[in-house]
Design an enzyme around this catalytic site. Sequence first.
Site, PDB file in Angstrom:
ATOM      1  N   ASP A 144       0.880  -1.166   0.000  1.00  0.00           N
ATOM      2  CA  ASP A 144       0.000   0.000   0.000  1.00  0.00           C
ATOM      3  C   ASP A 144       0.917   1.216   0.000  1.00  0.00           C
ATOM      4  OD1 ASP A 144      -1.658   2.153   0.539  1.00  0.00           O
ATOM      5  OD2 ASP A 144      -2.245   1.477   2.542  1.00  0.00           O
ATOM      6  N   LYS A 194       2.353  11.271  -3.214  1.00  0.00           N
ATOM      7  CA  LYS A 194       1.327  10.603  -4.025  1.00  0.00           C
ATOM      8  C   LYS A 194       0.389  11.606  -4.708  1.00  0.00           C
ATOM      9  CE  LYS A 194      -2.085   6.888  -3.413  1.00  0.00           C
ATOM     10  NZ  LYS A 194      -2.539   5.900  -2.407  1.00  0.00           N
ATOM     11  N   GLU A 211      -7.438   0.342  -4.672  1.00  0.00           N
ATOM     12  CA  GLU A 211      -7.469   0.290  -3.208  1.00  0.00           C
ATOM     13  C   GLU A 211      -8.769  -0.268  -2.623  1.00  0.00           C
ATOM     14  OE1 GLU A 211      -6.171   4.232  -2.092  1.00  0.00           O
ATOM     15  OE2 GLU A 211      -4.157   3.821  -2.849  1.00  0.00           O
ATOM     16  N   ASP A 227     -13.066   5.221   2.795  1.00  0.00           N
ATOM     17  CA  ASP A 227     -11.622   5.330   3.045  1.00  0.00           C
ATOM     18  C   ASP A 227     -11.254   6.770   3.406  1.00  0.00           C
ATOM     19  OD1 ASP A 227      -8.856   5.437   3.027  1.00  0.00           O
ATOM     20  OD2 ASP A 227      -8.615   4.369   1.130  1.00  0.00           O
TER      21      ASP A 227
HETATM   22  P1  ADP Z   1      -3.094   7.208   3.876  1.00  0.00           P
HETATM   23  O1  ADP Z   1      -3.568   8.615   3.750  1.00  0.00           O
HETATM   24  O2  ADP Z   1      -1.698   7.056   3.452  1.00  0.00           O
HETATM   25  O3  ADP Z   1      -4.011   6.236   3.245  1.00  0.00           O
HETATM   26  P2  ADP Z   1      -3.784   6.140   6.515  1.00  0.00           P
HETATM   27  O4  ADP Z   1      -4.951   5.406   6.038  1.00  0.00           O
HETATM   28  O5  ADP Z   1      -2.775   5.379   7.279  1.00  0.00           O
HETATM   29  O6  ADP Z   1      -2.989   6.913   5.429  1.00  0.00           O
HETATM   30  O7  ADP Z   1      -4.326   7.333   7.430  1.00  0.00           O
HETATM   31  C1  ADP Z   1      -3.468   8.227   8.015  1.00  0.00           C
HETATM   32  C2  ADP Z   1      -4.262   9.226   8.800  1.00  0.00           C
HETATM   33  O8  ADP Z   1      -4.937   8.560   9.866  1.00  0.00           O
HETATM   34  C3  ADP Z   1      -3.378  10.284   9.433  1.00  0.00           C
HETATM   35  O9  ADP Z   1      -3.995  11.553   9.292  1.00  0.00           O
HETATM   36  C4  ADP Z   1      -3.375   9.882  10.903  1.00  0.00           C
HETATM   37  O10 ADP Z   1      -3.207  10.991  11.753  1.00  0.00           O
HETATM   38  C5  ADP Z   1      -4.747   9.278  11.064  1.00  0.00           C
HETATM   39  N1  ADP Z   1      -4.832   8.381  12.195  1.00  0.00           N
HETATM   40  C6  ADP Z   1      -4.046   7.315  12.465  1.00  0.00           C
HETATM   41  N2  ADP Z   1      -4.401   6.750  13.629  1.00  0.00           N
HETATM   42  C7  ADP Z   1      -5.420   7.484  14.120  1.00  0.00           C
HETATM   43  C8  ADP Z   1      -6.214   7.418  15.307  1.00  0.00           C
HETATM   44  N3  ADP Z   1      -6.004   6.502  16.233  1.00  0.00           N
HETATM   45  N4  ADP Z   1      -7.179   8.350  15.476  1.00  0.00           N
HETATM   46  C9  ADP Z   1      -7.380   9.318  14.556  1.00  0.00           C
HETATM   47  N5  ADP Z   1      -6.680   9.428  13.426  1.00  0.00           N
HETATM   48  C10 ADP Z   1      -5.714   8.524  13.212  1.00  0.00           C
HETATM   49 MG    MG Z   2      -4.784   4.894   2.263  1.00  0.00          MG
END
Ligand code: ADP
Ligand code: MG
Length: 588
Positions: free
Chosen positions: A9, A71, A150, A173
């Site tokens: 991912d 990205k 995704e 998502d």
């Molecule tokens: P991507 O954008 O790369 O798909 P993710 O799905 O891993 O990334 O999401 C990342 C986001 O999720 C970040 O903004 C992070 O701060 C938030 N995040 C991660 N854990 C938590 C949590 N426990 N509570 C709230 N937000 C969270």
């Molecule tokens: Mg993601």
Amino acid sequence: MNETIVGIDLGTTYSAIGVVDSGFPMLLADEEGKRIMPSAVWYGVEGAVEVGRKALRRRELDGLRVVTSVKRYIGRELSAEDREVLQDRDPVEISATILRELKRIAEWRLGRSVGKAVITVPAYFHDGQRNATKRAGELAGFEVLRVLNEPTAAALAYGLDKLADKSRVAVYDFGGGTFDLSLLEMQDGVFQVIATHGDTRLGGDDLDHVVAVKMLEKAGIDEMQVSRELMIRWLGEAERVKCALSANERECFSLPFYEGHSSFSHELSRGEFESWIQPWIARTIACCNKALSDAGMLPSSVDALVLVGGSTRIPAVRAAAEACFQRTADVSQHPDEAIALGATIQAGVMSGAMKKLVLLDVTPLSLGIETLGCLMNVLIPRNTTIPCKAGEMFTNAATGQTAMMLRVLQGERELACDNWELGRVEIAFAPMPKGQARIGVQFRIDENGILEVLARDVKSGRDRILQIQHAAVNVSDESVEKMVSDSVEFAFADMSERVWTEARLKADELLPAVDAALEVGAQWLSEEERERILRAATRVREVMPSKQANALKEAVQELDKATESLAAKIVEQAMEQALPGEWENRQG
Ligand code: ADP
Ligand code: MG
């Protein structure tokens, strides 16, 4: 033993890598035991590079040299401002650096080298972005076997491929920088994307920003006066507090000595935080409703709701999604690991390490070529399951023409100019009367969504092949989403433009042919028939300048009908006399 294929991912804010081991998919953790790696790269002054958490740690002191959210830029045209943010580096190269680090982690964990990968991309990524992602993988030393959507990966992670045929899944998502809602439908064992809607400027980063700004306010600091370095520290603490509030009712926002002797600390409650972020949550729900209405579906017709992305850990976000789809969400997987897990499962299926259905992806937008009159001629419609192949035969529009320029288009609009050009290929052929050349065009999309266009002059057998590698760099993510909604909004106008153009082309062809036929076939015509043909031809000529699409279409149809039996007689006569097909030439 099966060869190893990893699943990756490559996220906007976080990335992860996994592999199927002893029949089980699992993500591979780094030396600190973390399975999720920030998609961040630090470029030091003397060529030093650090990736992931180490790069993020540099942000406090050396924030300007840390690149994040690459990205957003991959496979797109960059503005001067974008280039500055990227430190003049190619997004493909930066992404490759992130992928190289994931590869290193995997090889270190597994104790062997890995060469093949499945990488995920958002469902709305166009060819250019998919290709660029694939190139980044190759640059990092992977053979990229598949670029997987995704939401499809997320559905796989939750085992939803075992649902009954026609089951529908909503994938919500909410990540760090983007929000996407995809509706999938299981059809004959594979998921089809039936609608996708999102916001490429809405994510967890915005929520961090809200908290940081509120805290600056509390500290009596003017947001406009804050240096970028300091803001990065406030945002970092804001993110930590935000994440903590998903688990705890209260959390202290605390920045000791953020500037010289100044310190700041303030306790926050979950309720307070959740009330601040309501507008952002509401925007995600608006996207959900839009996708449902695009698909003509009611929330109650969704069979499963899957939450993906770190931001869905926030209780209020989860509650809003559940209320919108009127069902509880499946939370059996970690939301920020689900996509990597799904990619890993797909990789495992491909390597044979995991026996499962092979899932296929679909084309996000229609693909076709421009035809006479600047119309879009679709060869592969939107949402076709890939890999796929489609072909059509075309001919020369003018006598004596020696080449045809094929413009390869992507988009949902009726007029070529409203779609995006992915590339051009010119095919040469021997001069011939109008309509006699035969040019076969074939589109082939491989399992990675990469397009190959083959044009063949049937007579000489000569081929031209166009591989679309750097496609569509001139368009932004937002316009991909806009394309689909525009096609709905302008459907009526577009359709009438198409009807008009087709009728006009037909009229241009028919009028001179009718004049000739009236002379050649005068002896077979009754006065009445002759009158009818002349009347119909006059009507066509009258309507032509008016630009009334339906009126012209009707007039042309009437002329076509009026001359039907005359045309048949002329052809019959021509055959009898074995004259070389004069009519055929004219009709081409
Ligand atoms: P991507 O954008 O790369 O798909 P993710 O799905 O891993 O990334 O999401 C990342 C986001 O999720 C970040 O903004 C992070 O701060 C938030 N995040 C991660 N854990 C938590 C949590 N426990 N509570 C709230 N937000 C969270
Ligand atoms: Mg993601």
